[in-house]
Design a protein around this motif. Structure first.
Motif, PDB file in Angstrom:
ATOM      1  N   ASP A  93      -4.217  -4.150  -2.241  1.00  0.00           N
ATOM      2  CA  ASP A  93      -4.709  -5.259  -1.425  1.00  0.00           C
ATOM      3  C   ASP A  93      -4.910  -6.518  -2.262  1.00  0.00           C
ATOM      4  OD1 ASP A  93      -4.646  -3.522   0.689  1.00  0.00           O
ATOM      5  OD2 ASP A  93      -6.818  -3.301   0.868  1.00  0.00           O
ATOM      6  N   ARG A 122      -5.635   1.659  -3.252  1.00  0.00           N
ATOM      7  CA  ARG A 122      -5.617   0.703  -2.143  1.00  0.00           C
ATOM      8  C   ARG A 122      -6.164  -0.648  -2.561  1.00  0.00           C
ATOM      9  NH1 ARG A 122      -6.875   5.223   0.985  1.00  0.00           N
ATOM     10  NH2 ARG A 122      -5.358   5.627   2.663  1.00  0.00           N
ATOM     11  N   ARG A 139       0.841  -1.204   0.000  1.00  0.00           N
ATOM     12  CA  ARG A 139       0.000   0.000   0.000  1.00  0.00           C
ATOM     13  C   ARG A 139       0.877   1.255   0.000  1.00  0.00           C
ATOM     14  NH1 ARG A 139      -5.184   0.044   4.008  1.00  0.00           N
ATOM     15  NH2 ARG A 139      -6.577  -1.348   2.845  1.00  0.00           N
ATOM     16  N   GLU A 178       2.532   2.381   4.499  1.00  0.00           N
ATOM     17  CA  GLU A 178       1.430   3.333   4.373  1.00  0.00           C
ATOM     18  C   GLU A 178       1.289   4.194   5.621  1.00  0.00           C
ATOM     19  OE1 GLU A 178      -3.441   3.421   3.722  1.00  0.00           O
ATOM     20  OE2 GLU A 178      -2.431   1.562   4.301  1.00  0.00           O
TER      21      GLU A 178
END
Length: 367
Positions: free
Chosen positions: A337, A333, A16, A315
């Motif tokens: 992920d 994001r 991220r 992040e």
């Protein structure tokens, strides 16, 4: 390499951080990409850009740098899905197809009605914004054949367009050498000059080593060792050595950044990003601001620097208020992920044979 195995920063936080940091640097530089340092100071004050601004009629916009990085990540997910579902995969070909999907976003006003059959990313309206895409990226992907190491596209081009999209290669759970090789093979799809593809390869190597918990300086020094084995690696190596030497002099300043070049070409863009990240290793916002306040390709140098500092620190080290302002932060994001899910072999996306579930295959068709 297991992402983040040598530190307390999780794999997801690093991935991220890499993608969001890149998007944040991209957005910081978008409004000043074509301005000189004097013009930046005239518009934004003596200190230059200090926060996110508007460009292309949008607040805090992402540009082609982030768009292509997202398609790199998507291509790598789909290559992995294909490999475990089909049993065979030539990853550069899958990445070529991913970049063809990006090219389509630059040639159409919005997603066609049938994008559901080709994965979900190509259906995101945000990615159809055209924000000064690089000529070599466009021309290379419009060629009737795919560029290869033996027959690279645009053999005289060493613009930074291959570097700025290559961070995800370094995030793969593999060795630095494997990340280097794949990044180089995919860089020549558009940029065939040795400095163009070797800078992309060195960037992937650096991201891979940093993601494993090593310092940026150690990562760059190991990349320099790898470059020493390349007959044409001298230009990129010289730029990286200078970047580290100037960083050792203290905090990044516009004058120190401009000593390294303007960032339009690959080795300069990588050197500027490395310099800013190395000179402000504990302050990602300071590194990002330094990476964009110069005369040159500010969004690309900002994006590459953001990839580095986000991978280094995760992040959680990025300013949450700035990320909330960022165009497409939810999309970035989600790709991050999904990348972690696929590369970690998460059971929720796999059937009992280890192949992708039907829902995951529909989301990331292995083609």
């Amino acid at each position: 390499m297991a992402l983040g195995q040598n530190s307390g920063i999780s794999c997801r936080d690093r991935v991220r951080g890499c993608l969001l940091g890149g998007a944040l640097g991209d957005a910081l530089g978008a409004g000043v990409e074509f301005l000189s340092l004097d013009e930046i100071r005239r518009v934004h004050g003596p200190a230059g850009v200090r926060g996110l601004t508007a460009a292309y009629g949008v607040d805090a916009p992402i540009t082609d740098d982030t768009q292509m990085t997202l398609f790199t990540a998507e291509g790598l997910i789909r290559a992995s899905v294909r490999g475990r579902s089909k049993g065979i995969c030539h990853r550069p070909t899958v990445l070529w197809r991913a970049y063809q999907r990006w090219l389509a976003t630059q040639e159409h006003p919005g997603p066609p009605s049938d994008t559901d059959s080709d994965g979900w990313l190509a259906g995101q309206p945000l990615l159809y914004a055209r924000r000064a895409p690089g000529n070599a990226c466009l021309s290379g992907l419009r060629m009737p054949r795919m560029g290869t190491p033996a027959r690279p596209a645009n053999p005289t081009s060493k613009g930074c367009g291959a570097v700025m999209r290559s961070a995800p290669f370094g995030l793969l759970p593999t060795s630095p050498e494997a990340a280097w090789t794949l990044a180089a093979e995919c860089a020549v799809l558009t940029h065939g000059h040795p400095s163009g593809y070797l800078a992309a390869a060195a960037f992937a190597w650096i991201i891979n080593v940093v993601a494993d918990g090593h310092t940026l300086v150690a990562a760059v020094e190991s990349a320099l060792g790898r470059l020493a084995s390349e007959r044409d690696g001298g230009e990129v190596a010289a730029a990286l050595r200078t970047a580290l030497a100037v960083a050792a002099d203290g905090a990044p300043t516009p004058e120190r950044v401009e000593f390294l070049g303007a960032g339009w070409v690959a080795e300069e863009a990588l050197a500027i990003a490395v310099h800013c990240a190395a000179a402000a290793p504990a302050d990602p916002w300071a590194a990002l601001l330094a990476a964009v306040n110069h005369s040159g390709d500010s969004d690309s140098t900002g994006a590459i620097c953001g990839n580095i500092v986000g991978t280094m620190l995760g992040e959680g080290a990025l300013p949450t208020d700035r990320l909330a302002e960022l165009e497409g932060h939810t999309l970035v994001r989600q790709i991050a992920d999904d990348f972690v899910l696929e590369m970690s072999g998460a059971p929720e996306i796999s059937d009992s044979w280890g192949e992708a579930t039907p829902a995951w295959f529909d989301r990331y068709p292995g083609t």
